[in-house]
Motif scaffolding. Structure first.
Motif, PDB file in Angstrom:
ATOM      1  N   GLN A   1       0.831  -1.188   0.000  1.00  0.00           N
ATOM      2  CA  GLN A   1       0.000   0.000   0.000  1.00  0.00           C
ATOM      3  C   GLN A   1       0.874   1.250   0.000  1.00  0.00           C
ATOM      4  OE1 GLN A   1      -2.427   0.652   3.531  1.00  0.00           O
ATOM      5  NE2 GLN A   1      -4.058   1.476   2.264  1.00  0.00           N
ATOM      6  N   PRO A   2       0.624   2.160  -0.921  1.00  0.00           N
ATOM      7  CA  PRO A   2       1.412   3.391  -0.938  1.00  0.00           C
ATOM      8  C   PRO A   2       1.082   4.265   0.268  1.00  0.00           C
ATOM      9  CG  PRO A   2      -0.346   3.496  -2.555  1.00  0.00           C
ATOM     10  CD  PRO A   2      -0.366   2.108  -2.011  1.00  0.00           C
ATOM     11  N   VAL A   3       2.041   5.072   0.630  1.00  0.00           N
ATOM     12  CA  VAL A   3       1.888   5.964   1.775  1.00  0.00           C
ATOM     13  C   VAL A   3       1.616   7.366   1.269  1.00  0.00           C
ATOM     14  CG1 VAL A   3       3.044   6.962   3.779  1.00  0.00           C
ATOM     15  CG2 VAL A   3       3.424   4.555   3.184  1.00  0.00           C
ATOM     16  N   GLN A   4       0.540   7.981   1.772  1.00  0.00           N
ATOM     17  CA  GLN A   4       0.206   9.339   1.383  1.00  0.00           C
ATOM     18  C   GLN A   4       0.521  10.301   2.521  1.00  0.00           C
ATOM     19  OE1 GLN A   4      -3.828   8.189  -0.945  1.00  0.00           O
ATOM     20  NE2 GLN A   4      -3.547  10.394  -0.647  1.00  0.00           N
ATOM     21  N   SER A   5       0.909  11.502   2.118  1.00  0.00           N
ATOM     22  CA  SER A   5       1.116  12.560   3.097  1.00  0.00           C
ATOM     23  C   SER A   5       0.749  13.897   2.474  1.00  0.00           C
ATOM     24  CB  SER A   5       2.578  12.576   3.572  1.00  0.00           C
ATOM     25  OG  SER A   5       3.442  12.865   2.483  1.00  0.00           O
ATOM     26  N   PRO A   6       0.181  14.813   3.251  1.00  0.00           N
ATOM     27  CA  PRO A   6      -0.239  14.624   4.633  1.00  0.00           C
ATOM     28  C   PRO A   6      -1.523  13.785   4.713  1.00  0.00           C
ATOM     29  CG  PRO A   6      -0.955  16.758   3.868  1.00  0.00           C
ATOM     30  CD  PRO A   6      -0.164  16.157   2.740  1.00  0.00           C
ATOM     31  N   GLN A   7      -1.917  13.426   5.919  1.00  0.00           N
ATOM     32  CA  GLN A   7      -3.161  12.685   6.099  1.00  0.00           C
ATOM     33  C   GLN A   7      -4.360  13.612   5.956  1.00  0.00           C
ATOM     34  OE1 GLN A   7      -2.723  10.746   9.910  1.00  0.00           O
ATOM     35  NE2 GLN A   7      -2.040   8.861   8.945  1.00  0.00           N
TER      36      GLN A   7
END
Lengths: 109, 115
Positions: free
Chosen positions: A2-8
């Motif tokens: 799963q890719p990590v997104q930022s900011p939440q």
């Protein structure tokens, strides 16, 4: 995968700019971006293919750095209608897609 | 059709029963995708069909889930012996993928509640 997104989550005033980032641990074939408003189906924004250039859609554009396995979504001069949850979707090969956990964007007057 | 059509739009079923969810993609679209979204959660990829090629089923959460696409058009997602954790909105999407990946269009989803 799963890719990590930022900011939440991010809150903007109308007219301000925002950047949403998406990072993957896997080499990517493509990256998709979607926006979803509460209670509605996601709306496809754009897709960036490996080797492709930066794309734009109205005042929303995106870039794809294949070497870093990252994509960024740029929202310029945000409008109230931009509010929603933004998801990136990554395609490590031609058969599967993985979505990030989403970034909640709220634009206030 | 004008857009991706999914049915039923809402389904309440008892735990242990089987359910079938149907997706009718946009006419001419060769690619069809199934996703699941639990309440307040992100999108979970389930399965992808491209033309008449065999799909990769490794995204399906368990062997109770199966999907087929007949004649390269309509697709059915079947969940056997439903469990409460299956409750979610099941979204279908399609794209033309001619000369490269095209815009992906989502249906309104099938809201499944297992009681």
């Amino acid at each position: 995968q799963q890719p990590v997104q930022s900011p939440q989550a991010v809150i903007l005033r109308e007219g301000e700019d925002a950047v949403i980032n998406c990072s993957s641990s896997k080499a990517l074939y493509s990256v998709h971006w979607y926006r979803q408003k509460h209670g509605e189906a996601p709306v496809f924004l754009m897709i960036l293919l490996k080797g492709g250039e930066q794309k734009g859609h109205d005042k929303i554009s995106a870039s794809f750095n294949e070497k870093k396995q990252q994509s960024s979504l740029y929202l310029t001069a945000s409008q109230l209608s931009y509010s929603g949850t933004y998801f990136c979707g990554t395609e490590p090969n031609g058969n599967q897609f993985y979505f990030g956990t989403g970034t909640s964007l709220t634009v206030i007057p | 059709g004008a857009g991706v059509s999914q049915s039923p739009s809402n389904k309440v079923t008892e735990k242990g029963k089987d359910v079938e969810l149907r997706c009718d993609p946009i006419s001419g679209h060769t690619a069809l995708y199934w996703y699941r979204q639990s309440l307040g959660q992100g999108l979970e990829f389930l399965i992808y069909f491209q033309g008449n090629s065999a799909p990769d089923k490794s995204g399906l959460p368990s062997d109770r889930f199966s999907a087929e696409r007949t004649g390269g058009s309509v697709s059915t997602l079947t969940i056997q012996r439903t469990q409460q954790e299956d409750s979610a909105v099941y979204l279908c999407a399609s794209s033309s993928q001619t000369g490269g990946v095209d815009t992906i269009y989502f249906g309104e989803g099938s809201w499944l509640t297992v009681v």
